[in-house]
Write an enzyme that holds these catalytic residues in place. Structure first.
Site, PDB file in Angstrom:
ATOM      1  N   CYS A  83       0.803  -1.224   0.000  1.00  0.00           N
ATOM      2  CA  CYS A  83       0.000   0.000   0.000  1.00  0.00           C
ATOM      3  C   CYS A  83       0.839   1.279   0.000  1.00  0.00           C
ATOM      4  O   CYS A  83       0.289   2.380  -0.057  1.00  0.00           O
ATOM      5  CB  CYS A  83      -0.961   0.009   1.191  1.00  0.00           C
ATOM      6  SG  CYS A  83      -2.206  -1.290   1.077  1.00  0.00           S
ATOM      7  N   HIS A 140      -1.384   8.352   6.833  1.00  0.00           N
ATOM      8  CA  HIS A 140      -1.812   7.107   6.192  1.00  0.00           C
ATOM      9  C   HIS A 140      -3.207   6.763   6.714  1.00  0.00           C
ATOM     10  O   HIS A 140      -4.087   6.411   5.933  1.00  0.00           O
ATOM     11  CB  HIS A 140      -0.813   5.999   6.499  1.00  0.00           C
ATOM     12  CG  HIS A 140      -1.068   4.720   5.787  1.00  0.00           C
ATOM     13  ND1 HIS A 140      -1.168   4.635   4.415  1.00  0.00           N
ATOM     14  CD2 HIS A 140      -1.265   3.455   6.246  1.00  0.00           C
ATOM     15  CE1 HIS A 140      -1.399   3.378   4.059  1.00  0.00           C
ATOM     16  NE2 HIS A 140      -1.462   2.636   5.152  1.00  0.00           N
ATOM     17  N   HIS A 180      -9.675   3.268   1.617  1.00  0.00           N
ATOM     18  CA  HIS A 180      -8.254   2.979   1.417  1.00  0.00           C
ATOM     19  C   HIS A 180      -8.067   2.431   0.005  1.00  0.00           C
ATOM     20  O   HIS A 180      -8.455   1.306  -0.297  1.00  0.00           O
ATOM     21  CB  HIS A 180      -7.807   1.965   2.457  1.00  0.00           C
ATOM     22  CG  HIS A 180      -6.336   1.667   2.459  1.00  0.00           C
ATOM     23  ND1 HIS A 180      -5.450   2.237   1.572  1.00  0.00           N
ATOM     24  CD2 HIS A 180      -5.594   0.850   3.254  1.00  0.00           C
ATOM     25  CE1 HIS A 180      -4.239   1.791   1.808  1.00  0.00           C
ATOM     26  NE2 HIS A 180      -4.301   0.939   2.834  1.00  0.00           N
TER      27      HIS A 180
END
Length: 396
Positions: A146, A286, A321
């Site tokens: 990610c 994040h 996300h």
């Protein structure tokens, strides 16, 4: 002398919309893209929600969505110019056959194994990108989970700063809302199961968070050396001022709970940008909304800023996300924050962050302020940590 690295073009698409301006307006208003899934049958699944494209058949299969949105965001980023690029760094989801079973089955019937299917698909897509957008060198695929698309920005930054290239196209696309992908993350207990209230499911840094929401997105950022941009009369939106990355080498999915490698990435990025911590306007976190990740990020931010009050926000509260594409999507909005002098909010925050000096920015906060320097974090499975610093541009 190191070349100053500047941003001259951007494109983005998320579950909120298909242009930078539209998505920014939605983010600024605190709109959630999370909704109940109707792309496939979720019967028997723990999670029934995602922030995904509901395209009414415009793009066809999920793989078609990925490809066309990738080209869409590049077209937005380059506008009308046709100057081409020295290099292209790109990131795509691992195991593309997962999102289109028919594609995998056709190749399985012909004796081609799935990992070869994925490899050839990615290579062919890269070749088409290189030809269409006049990329001189063959595009480079980057995969750090990610953190992938943040890693591509760091690689482009290093190439331009060192004089190896003048103009680089950085792109990513991820359309992983599939039954298989959601089942895999559910088996890791990583996803929110707040199915009865999709819009409030993603709640970074809140004590009530119960997991992340998968989002789909694509982004493109054009990086150039300052001299090249000025010589060619290109608009300069902001500067990518510093980058740093570390790897935990701790576990194949988890980050090291001590957080020292994350702390090192953040402090090194600020140092590389030749800034002090007091110069950072806010942290674009994040902030996935998982119990472990958010605690680790808030712990390390608190350690880094050592009692200094620091605003923190997470756009994943609205976009979900976006996995492989999350870093580039997040940082299109870092640049937009600098342009607009506005901090995007974190929606669904319940006021319960573990640290008093971590000030989570909400829709109710005073968000209009001079945005001079942003510290942006991206973390990936296996302890892949990338921190970037974006700054308001000042001509050398």
């Amino acid at each position: 002398m190191k070349n100053k690295v500047v941003i001259t073009g951007m494109g983005v698409s998320t579950g909120l919309g298909h242009t930078v301006e539209h998505c920014w307006q939605q983010l600024d208003a605190g709109v959630s893209a999370v909704k109940a899934i109707d792309r496939f049958d979720t019967t028997g699944m723990k999670t029934h929600i995602a922030a995904y494209y509901r395209d009414n058949g415009t793009f066809g299969t999920p793989r078609g969505i990925l490809e066309q949105l990738l080209e869409k965001v590049v077209d937005e980023a380059i506008a009308a110019d046709d100057e081409g690029f020295d290099r292209c760094y790109y990131s795509l989801p691992n195991g593309l056959y997962d999102i289109e079973p028919r594609f995998a089955k056709e190749n399985a019937d012909s004796g081609i194994e799935d990992h070869f299917t994925t490899f050839f698909y990615e290579s062919n897509l890269a070749a088409r990108i290189a030809e269409k957008y006049q990329v001189k060198d063959y595009p480079t695929l980057v995969s750090t989970a990610c953190a992938s698309s943040a890693s591509t920005l760091q690689m482009a930054f290093n190439a331009i700063q060192s004089g190896l290239a003048n103009r680089i196209l950085v792109i990513a696309s991820d359309c992983s809302v599939s039954r298989e992908t959601i089942t895999k993350f559910s088996n890791l207990s990583a996803l929110s199961t707040r199915n009865d209230s999709p819009e409030t499911a993603s709640r970074p840094f809140s004590a009530s968070r119960d997991g992340f929401v998968i989002g789909e997105g694509a982004g493109a950022i054009i990086l150039e050396s300052e001299d090249y941009a000025i010589q060619h009369g290109h608009n300069i939106y902001a500067e990518l001022a510093g980058c740093a990355s570390t790897t935990d080498n701790y576990h194949r999915t988890r980050s090291n709970p001590k957080g020292h490698k994350i702390l090192s990435a953040m402090s090194s990025a600020v140092k590389a940008a030749e800034l002090e911590l007091k110069d950072i306007t806010f942290v674009n976190a994040h902030g996935t909304s998982t119990p472990e990740n958010d605690k680790l990020e808030s712990d390390t931010l608190s350690d880094l800023f050592q009692g200094m009050s620091i605003p923190v926000t997470s756009i994943k509260s609205m976009t979900g996300h976006c996995l492989n594409a999350s870093g580039i999507v997040q940082n299109v909005f870092s640049v937009k924050s600098i342009i607009e002098d506005v901090v995007p909010p974190t929606i669904n925050y319940d006021g319960t962050c573990e640290h008093d000096n971590i000030v989570v920015v909400t829709p109710e906060s005073v968000r209009q302020r001079p945005v001079n320097h942003i510290l942006s974090n991206s973390f990936g499975f296996g302890g892949q940590n990338v921190s970037l610093v974006f700054s308001k541009y000042k001509r050398s």
